[in-house]
Design a protein around this motif. Structure first.
Motif, short mmCIF file in Angstrom:
data_model
loop_
_atom_site.label_atom_id
_atom_site.label_comp_id
_atom_site.label_asym_id
_atom_site.label_seq_id
_atom_site.Cartn_x
_atom_site.Cartn_y
_atom_site.Cartn_z
N THR A 1 0.82 -1.20 0.00
CA THR A 1 0.00 0.00 0.00
C THR A 1 0.86 1.26 0.00
O THR A 1 0.64 2.19 -0.78
CB THR A 1 -0.91 0.00 1.24
N GLY A 2 1.88 1.22 0.88
CA GLY A 2 2.78 2.37 0.95
C GLY A 2 3.43 2.65 -0.40
O GLY A 2 3.51 3.78 -0.85
N ARG B 1 8.24 14.05 -5.98
CA ARG B 1 8.79 13.13 -4.98
C ARG B 1 9.49 13.86 -3.84
O ARG B 1 9.66 13.31 -2.76
CB ARG B 1 9.77 12.16 -5.64
N LYS B 2 9.88 15.06 -4.10
CA LYS B 2 10.46 15.89 -3.05
C LYS B 2 9.50 16.01 -1.86
O LYS B 2 9.90 16.00 -0.72
CB LYS B 2 10.74 17.27 -3.65
N ASP B 3 8.20 16.07 -2.18
CA ASP B 3 7.21 16.26 -1.13
C ASP B 3 6.76 14.97 -0.48
O ASP B 3 6.13 14.99 0.57
CB ASP B 3 5.97 16.98 -1.70
N ILE B 4 6.98 13.86 -1.14
CA ILE B 4 6.51 12.59 -0.59
C ILE B 4 7.68 11.63 -0.49
O ILE B 4 8.30 11.27 -1.47
CB ILE B 4 5.38 11.97 -1.46
N GLN B 5 8.00 11.27 0.70
CA GLN B 5 9.17 10.44 0.92
C GLN B 5 8.80 9.18 1.66
O GLN B 5 7.68 9.03 2.13
CB GLN B 5 10.22 11.22 1.71
N MET B 6 9.77 8.27 1.72
CA MET B 6 9.47 7.01 2.38
C MET B 6 10.66 6.59 3.23
O MET B 6 11.81 6.73 2.81
CB MET B 6 9.20 5.95 1.31
N PRO C 1 9.98 16.98 3.04
CA PRO C 1 8.74 16.48 2.45
C PRO C 1 7.52 16.96 3.24
O PRO C 1 7.64 17.46 4.36
CB PRO C 1 8.89 14.97 2.56
N LYS C 2 6.36 16.77 2.60
CA LYS C 2 5.12 17.07 3.30
C LYS C 2 4.50 15.80 3.85
O LYS C 2 3.74 15.83 4.80
CB LYS C 2 4.12 17.72 2.33
N PHE C 3 4.80 14.70 3.17
CA PHE C 3 4.16 13.44 3.52
C PHE C 3 5.21 12.34 3.49
O PHE C 3 5.98 12.24 2.52
CB PHE C 3 3.04 13.15 2.51
N VAL C 4 5.25 11.55 4.57
CA VAL C 4 6.25 10.48 4.62
C VAL C 4 5.56 9.16 4.93
O VAL C 4 4.73 9.09 5.83
CB VAL C 4 7.31 10.76 5.70
N VAL C 5 5.90 8.14 4.14
CA VAL C 5 5.46 6.79 4.47
C VAL C 5 6.54 6.17 5.32
O VAL C 5 7.67 6.01 4.88
CB VAL C 5 5.24 5.95 3.20
N CYS C 6 6.20 5.88 6.60
CA CYS C 6 7.18 5.23 7.47
C CYS C 6 6.83 3.77 7.56
O CYS C 6 5.87 3.39 8.23
CB CYS C 6 7.16 5.85 8.86
N PHE D 1 1.97 5.65 8.88
CA PHE D 1 2.87 4.93 9.75
C PHE D 1 2.50 3.47 9.76
O PHE D 1 1.44 3.08 10.22
CB PHE D 1 2.81 5.52 11.16
N ILE D 2 3.39 2.67 9.21
CA ILE D 2 3.08 1.25 9.07
C ILE D 2 3.75 0.48 10.21
O ILE D 2 4.91 0.73 10.55
CB ILE D 2 3.57 0.71 7.71
N ALA D 3 2.99 -0.43 10.81
CA ALA D 3 3.57 -1.26 11.87
C ALA D 3 2.80 -2.56 11.93
O ALA D 3 1.69 -2.66 11.43
CB ALA D 3 3.47 -0.54 13.22
#
Ligand code: ATP
Ligand code: MG
Lengths: 835, 328
Positions: B56-57, B90-95, B172-177, B209-211
């Motif tokens: 999903t991320g 991609r600058k705004d959305i990172q992982m 970034p503005k949004f990060v997928v952790c 935030f994935i866990a």
């Protein structure tokens, strides 16, 4: 783990040591040998070890390994060890350029294919399949064995090999790179790089390359090894780089081709034949094969070692590469300039480096110490071709006065006499049993044509030219038997052939039929011409018409009549026959059958004076103290042939050498400081004659010096040749190797080639192994350390009507004069510490 | 304001045999997922291993192309953005990637790894690179001496920090952790989580935030979505999920997590069996074969995600009750 990291990288160590040696030979061959790799020796006493003691033995080539030739010599008598050492550069240049080209194609193709470009993948596959089906060796052999490739001059030959071997081999490396690339592209971190916003190109350059470069480096080294192996294989099939020369094999009845320039592969070319008598000439194969083996091993091991080194996890190579990119980035440099205050140090270092690099690449060639002035040379040319000198014939008034002019000019320039004299005299007639004169002059001669009762009269030097007087006439003069009214030849043209007719007539006798001329005379000599090799024709690509005079017919007349004058030369020499060359109108008139011809020659005149070689001397720095340790002789012919003082008939080419040489004397006399070596200018008389050879000035000079004087006065010889007319666009240079196998000549030649490149001179190099002794170059060079002639001996139209001062090639003369000046003043072998 | 919204997201992987690349199976890794995340907020995504969280991320960041469904970034459908433009976005959305061992280019020094995003997105002036790298390292608690080191010279936790520093380097503005802490021991976990929270406040970040455990999620999330075999089975505000979990799977997950708060006693449910492979998703409710409260209907009918407002659950047990549940 610790143990693993500390493990010594043996492949790198061993390979590195081998390569170090190979690269040393590449860059500093002269430090490894004292021999000239091109000098040929036929037979000599060699010192060999027999039972622990040095024994002297007489031996012919190929010499077995001995004290002087450590690895023995090849079949031309050239030192094998020095050929291997000097050959390193030529051979590796091929290997390096092949691999460079292969990589230049394989890298982009392999990377594109590995990153998913389908077309690239297909192309690689196609080539791979193709050259797996047809073996590389076979296809390279077939292409490179074409005569065209076999005869290329070194640099071009290297290009040809590089291109062919690149085409057949690039796809294999490309496939390896493709594999490696796609493997790297599947690594987990690539996704992170995409997420970071990198484009494929950025991933390619920032992530892929660092991972790929270690592999590429090791592929490169292994490729070099592989290409060397391919070269060795091709060599065994007698395909090798560089020009060839024919060598006469003492032990075989036939001649065979040998490489002129030193190169490893060529030394294996004779392997299949030598192997038959391997036991007594094994050194001929063993040493070249061993050299190949060691070099190939060196490159392979180094490649393997580097791969191991790069793959160590803590290897910083990649990081260095990256920092290098940052350091050398022009953008960063500009940014640093903008912030000079903070980065003044980095900017300073980089700017200095940049300047150094620019200087290195755009460094102008060393400026000439003195300039050759073509205008001044042309002033001399005007004087020497003046009608009043009547062609500067040896032994006649005109020749005498030309000599005086040269002497006065040399005096004006402040040149000193040589041993008290500005000239050296020699008889213009051979007093021996043959009784030849160097030159006879016929002041008046007429040719009458008669057809259908209409008579027309033509005159010598206006309508026709009298290049040769038969030796019978010379003999008549010597014996006082010349008929009072001179000689009359009568005859009739019988047939007319398109391109070539000759008419034979006898004086006072009934007309006899035509004798058809043969084509060109084959001169049996072996020599090497850069760009082309001949076995048995003349180095100037010119032949001499052959006249087959039946024995016992003393006064034969030939009319040389050909449409091929533009590539023929006629020089004046005593000959079995008398010859005329018709011009213009007469020439057309003769193109008819059944014309009655009467040629009348007034009694010829014998020379009034002896021949004279003119000499002028410029002492070198050490002349007073040490005597002429190293003398440089600059020789030039100055005589011409008889023109009868006719207006508008003053051939100029034969005077170009003397004119050029006089200008050289001026230029060198005006140097502020004397040169290291002393220079002697000699202007040779009687050089226009081909025969009899012993009447030529150069021969007479050489004889006059005597054996003992020569032993005490070692010299190098530079000959100023004729400078050609406007149809000639390449300078001929003839290089004659030194007396002994010393390496000086090789170096002098190397420096000369560099200078020629610096000056952008288009040239053609000839080499000769001193078999040709009938040119002045050879008679003087035979005792010299080494010799070179700039310019040619014959040119189209030489001595003909078309040979005017306007036709003299100024650029050729300028180049020729300048390269001689630069050689004498800048070539370290001539002026400087030397070797 | 929403930063991101996904609608009906599906991702199927075709499995291929190694040699001839013949399709051998179909993995339905993400099977109809909808959610949205508000600016400055965190959505916690929990689920067992293999439930499709990472997928999903990746879909959100367009590292994978969805088989079906859409992802809207600040209202724009990302599938319609050209590659070139998206690289800039991609600058705004990172992982922050799940596996810190594999995801850093092992040939690069830390400095290189951190400099490159700065360079690509022109975050700072080239001459400021090294200063910025130092700053980033300081933020994630590494020293500037570490710049010249290679990834393998760090511990797992340190590497995870490098991953975070790198994700943050582009502002970034949004990060997928993606499970940024699951590989780490507990003391480090809280450090990193605190770090992420601080950064969120400072830069007004949004997280997915994935866990796979709920206890981590509890500390960072504003909202929680529970995922099982490619589907979201329950989602809602943290309090709602943690105080009144409805789905038996969520309840089971909660009882599986160690509870730092000893007073919070709860009935312990143990899950039967292992999670089935995504290759063979059970019919009806995909959880039915492990569910302690399985009913007949569960085998046949796939429950729909229903609920009011933010809270939604997909379970036959709560069907019709859900609305009451949320109000109760
Ligand atoms: N590239 C792929 N090709 C084939 N199947 C894949 C691929 N990526 C993921 N899958 C499959 O999709 C399903 C979901 O995987 P995903 O990595 O999203 O799970 P996850 O929830 O992140 O698990 P974990 O907690 O272990 O990280 C798994 O069954 C996995 O095998
Ligand atoms: Mg995962």
């Amino acid at each position: 783990m610790v143990h693993r990291l500390k493990r010594i990288n043996y492949p790198l160590l061993v390979g590195g040591v081998l390569l170090l040696f190979v690269m040393f030979a590449y860059f500093f061959p002269h430090l490894l040998t004292d021999m000239d790799p091109n000098v040929e020796e036929a037979a000599k006493y060699i010192e060999v070890r027999r039972g622990g003691e040095l024994v002297e033995e007489y031996s012919t080539r190929p010499f077995p390994p001995n004290e002087e030739n450590r690895f023995g010599s090849d079949e031309a008598g050239r030192d094998l060890y020095s050929r291997l050492i000097y050959g390193t550069r030529n051979t590796l240049r091929v290997a390096f350029s092949v691999v460079l080209f292969r990589m230049l194609i394989a890298m982009p193709m392999g990377i594109m294919a590995g990153m998913g470009v389908k077309t690239a993948s297909i192309v690689i596959n196609t080539f791979n399949t193709l050259f797996t089906a047809i073996p590389k060796l076979l296809i390279s052999f077939v292409i490179l064995n074409v005569a065209y490739f076999r005869n290329l001059e070194m640099q071009h030959s290297i290009w040809a090999f590089a291109i062919v071997l690149t085409v057949v081999g690039w796809s294999k490396v490309a496939a390896l790179i493709e594999d490696q690339t796609s493997r790297i592209m599947q690594e987990d971190f690539i996704e992170g790089e995409i997420a970071a916003g990198k484009s494929y190109r950025q991933i390619g350059s920032q992530n892929l390359m660092p991972h790929l470069i270690p592999h590429v480096v090791s592929y490169t080294f292994m490729e070099i090894g592989m290409v060397l192996f391919l070269l060795a294989q091709l060599a065994v099939l007698t395909v090798f780089v560089g020009p060839r020369r024919i060598a006469l094999a003492e032990s075989f009845s036939a001649g065979f081709e040998m490489a002129f320039e030193p190169e490893w592969g060529s030394m294996l070319a004779r392997a299949p034949i030598i192997i038959r008598s391997f036991h007594d000439r094994m050194w001929l194969i063993i040493y070249p094969a061993l050299t190949f083996f060691l070099a190939i091993t060196g490159f392979n091991l180094t490649g393997e070692g580097l791969r191991i080194e790069f793959q160590k996890r803590s290897s910083r190579v990649v990081s260095f590469i990256r920092q290098g990119f940052f350091f050398f980035s022009p953008r960063i440099y500009i940014e640093q300039w903008k912030n000079l205050k903070t980065y003044w140090r980095a900017v300073g270092v980089k700017t200095l480096g940049l300047v150094a690099v620019l200087l290195f690449f755009f460094f102008p060639p060393e400026p000439s110490m003195v300039q050759f002035n073509t205008e001044k040379a042309f002033e001399h040319l005007e004087v020497l071709t003046d009608e009043s000198l009547e062609g500067r014939v040896i032994g006649f008034e005109g020749g005498r006065r030309s000599g005086d002019y040269i002497i006065h000019t040399l005096q004006d320039y402040g040149l000193e006499p040589w041993q008290g004299n500005y000239y050296h005299e020699f008889p213009s007639m051979d007093p021996g049993n043959t009784g030849y004169f160097e030159r006879l002059v016929v002041e008046k001669a007429t040719l009458v044509l008669e057809k259908n009762g209409i008579k027309e009269t033509f005159h010598v030097n206006e309508d026709f030219f009298l290049p040769h007087l038969a030796k019978s006439i010379s003999l008549d003069l010597y014996e006082g038997n010349v008929p009072e009214d001179g000689y009359t030849f009568e005859g009739r043209t019988i047939t007319y052939e398109e391109d070539h007719i000759e008419i034979g007539l006898e004086p006072h006798i009934d007309p006899i039929p035509l004798i058809k001329a043969q084509g060109r005379q084959e001169v049996s000599r072996y020599f090497y011409v850069q760009g082309q090799s001949f076995g048995g024709s003349s180095p100037t690509e010119l032949g001499f018409p052959t006249i087959n005079a039946p024995a016992g017919v003393p006064y034969r007349l030939g009319i040389i009549y050909t449409d091929e004058f533009d590539d023929r030369i006629i020089n004046t020499y005593s000959h079995t026959n008398t010859h005329i060359i018709p011009f213009g109108e007469l020439r057309e008139k003769l193109e008819n059958a059944d014309i009655h011809i009467t040629l009348h020659l007034d009694p010829p005149k014998a020379p009034d004076y002896p021949g004279r070689n003119i000499m002028g001397f410029l002492p070198g720095r050490n002349w007073e103290n040490e005597g002429p340790r190293d003398l440089v002789i600059i020789g030039a012919p100055y005589d011409g042939f008889y023109t009868g003082g006719r207006e508008g008939f003053n051939p100029a080419l034969s005077a170009t050498a003397a004119a050029t040489s006089l200008e050289l004397a001026r230029a060198l006399s005006e140097l502020d400081e004397p040169l290291e070596k002393s220079i002697m200018f000699i202007f040779f008389d009687g050089e226009q004659s081909e025969f009899p050879f012993r009447l030529r000035g150069s021969f007479q000079y050489n004889r006059s010096r005597g054996r003992f004087e020569q032993a005490d006065f070692p010299y190098t010889y530079i000959e100023v040749g004729y400078t050609g007319n406007n149809q000639v666009n390449r300078m001929d240079i003839n290089f004659v190797n030194g007396k002994g196998p010393g390496r000086e000549s090789y170096f002098a030649r190397d420096e000369l080639l560099k200078r020629l490149n610096d000056l952008n001179v288009d040239y053609r190099m000839f080499y000769d192994n001193r078999r040709m002794t009938n040119y002045s170059l050879y008679s003087v060079s035979i005792n010299s350390e080494f010799s070179m002639r700039f310019g040619g001996m014959y040119f189209p139209f030489m001595n003909l009507r078309e040979d005017t001062i306007d036709e003299v090639n100024e650029d050729y003369m300028k180049d020729l004069g300048q390269i001689i000046l630069d050689t004498v003043t800048l070539n370290p072998l001539f002026n400087g510490e030397g070797m | 304001m929403e930063i991101i919204r996904v609608e009906n997201l599906h991702k199927k992987f075709t499995l291929k045999s190694k040699i001839l690349e013949i399709p051998t199976g179909l993995v339905h890794a993400v099977n109809g997922v909808d959610f949205s995340i508000d600016k400055g907020k965190t959505l916690g995504l929990v689920g067992e291993s293999g439930s499709g969280k990472s997928t999903t991320g990746r879909l959100l960041l367009r590292l994978l192309q969805p088989t079906e469904g859409r992802v809207y970034l600040e209202g724009r459908d990302i599938s319609e953005i050209k590659n070139r433009e998206f690289r800039k976005i991609r600058k705004d959305i990172q992982m922050v990637f799940q596996n810190p061992y594999a995801v850093l280019d092992y040939k690069m020094t830390i400095e290189d790894i951190l400099t490159q995003p700065l360079h690509i997105h022109k975050i700072v002036h080239p001459l400021e690179y090294s200063k910025e790298v130092e700053r980033l390292l300081r933020i994630v608690g590494l020293s500037k001496k570490d710049r010249k080191k290679f990834p393998h010279e760090f511990s797992g936790g340190q590497r995870q920090r490098i991953g975070i520093a790198r994700a943050l380097s582009t502002k970034p503005k949004f990060v997928v952790c993606d499970e940024p802490v699951s590989a780490l021991d507990v003391s480090v976990q809280s450090q990193i989580i605190n770090l992420l929270k601080e950064l969120q406040e400072e830069f007004h970040l949004s997280y997915l935030f994935i866990a796979h455990g709920l206890n981590v999620i509890k500390h960072v999330s504003d909202q929680v979505a529970v995922m099982y075999l490619g589907k979201i089975v329950e989602k809602g505000d943290v309090e709602a999920i943690f105080q009144r979990p409805k789905h038996p799977y969520t309840i089971a997950l909660m009882s599986a997590s160690p509870i730092p708060d000893p007073e919070a006693k709860r009935e312990r449910t143990h899950l039967k069996k292992e999670i089935p492979s995504a290759l063979e998703i059970p019919s009806g409710c995909s959880f039915h074969n492990r569910c302690p409260k399985k009913m007949d209907i569960c085998e046949r009918v796939t429950p729909k995600l229903i609920g009011e407002g933010d809270y939604q659950v997909a379970c036959h047990l709560v069907e019709g009750v859900a609305s009451h549940g949320s109000s109760a």
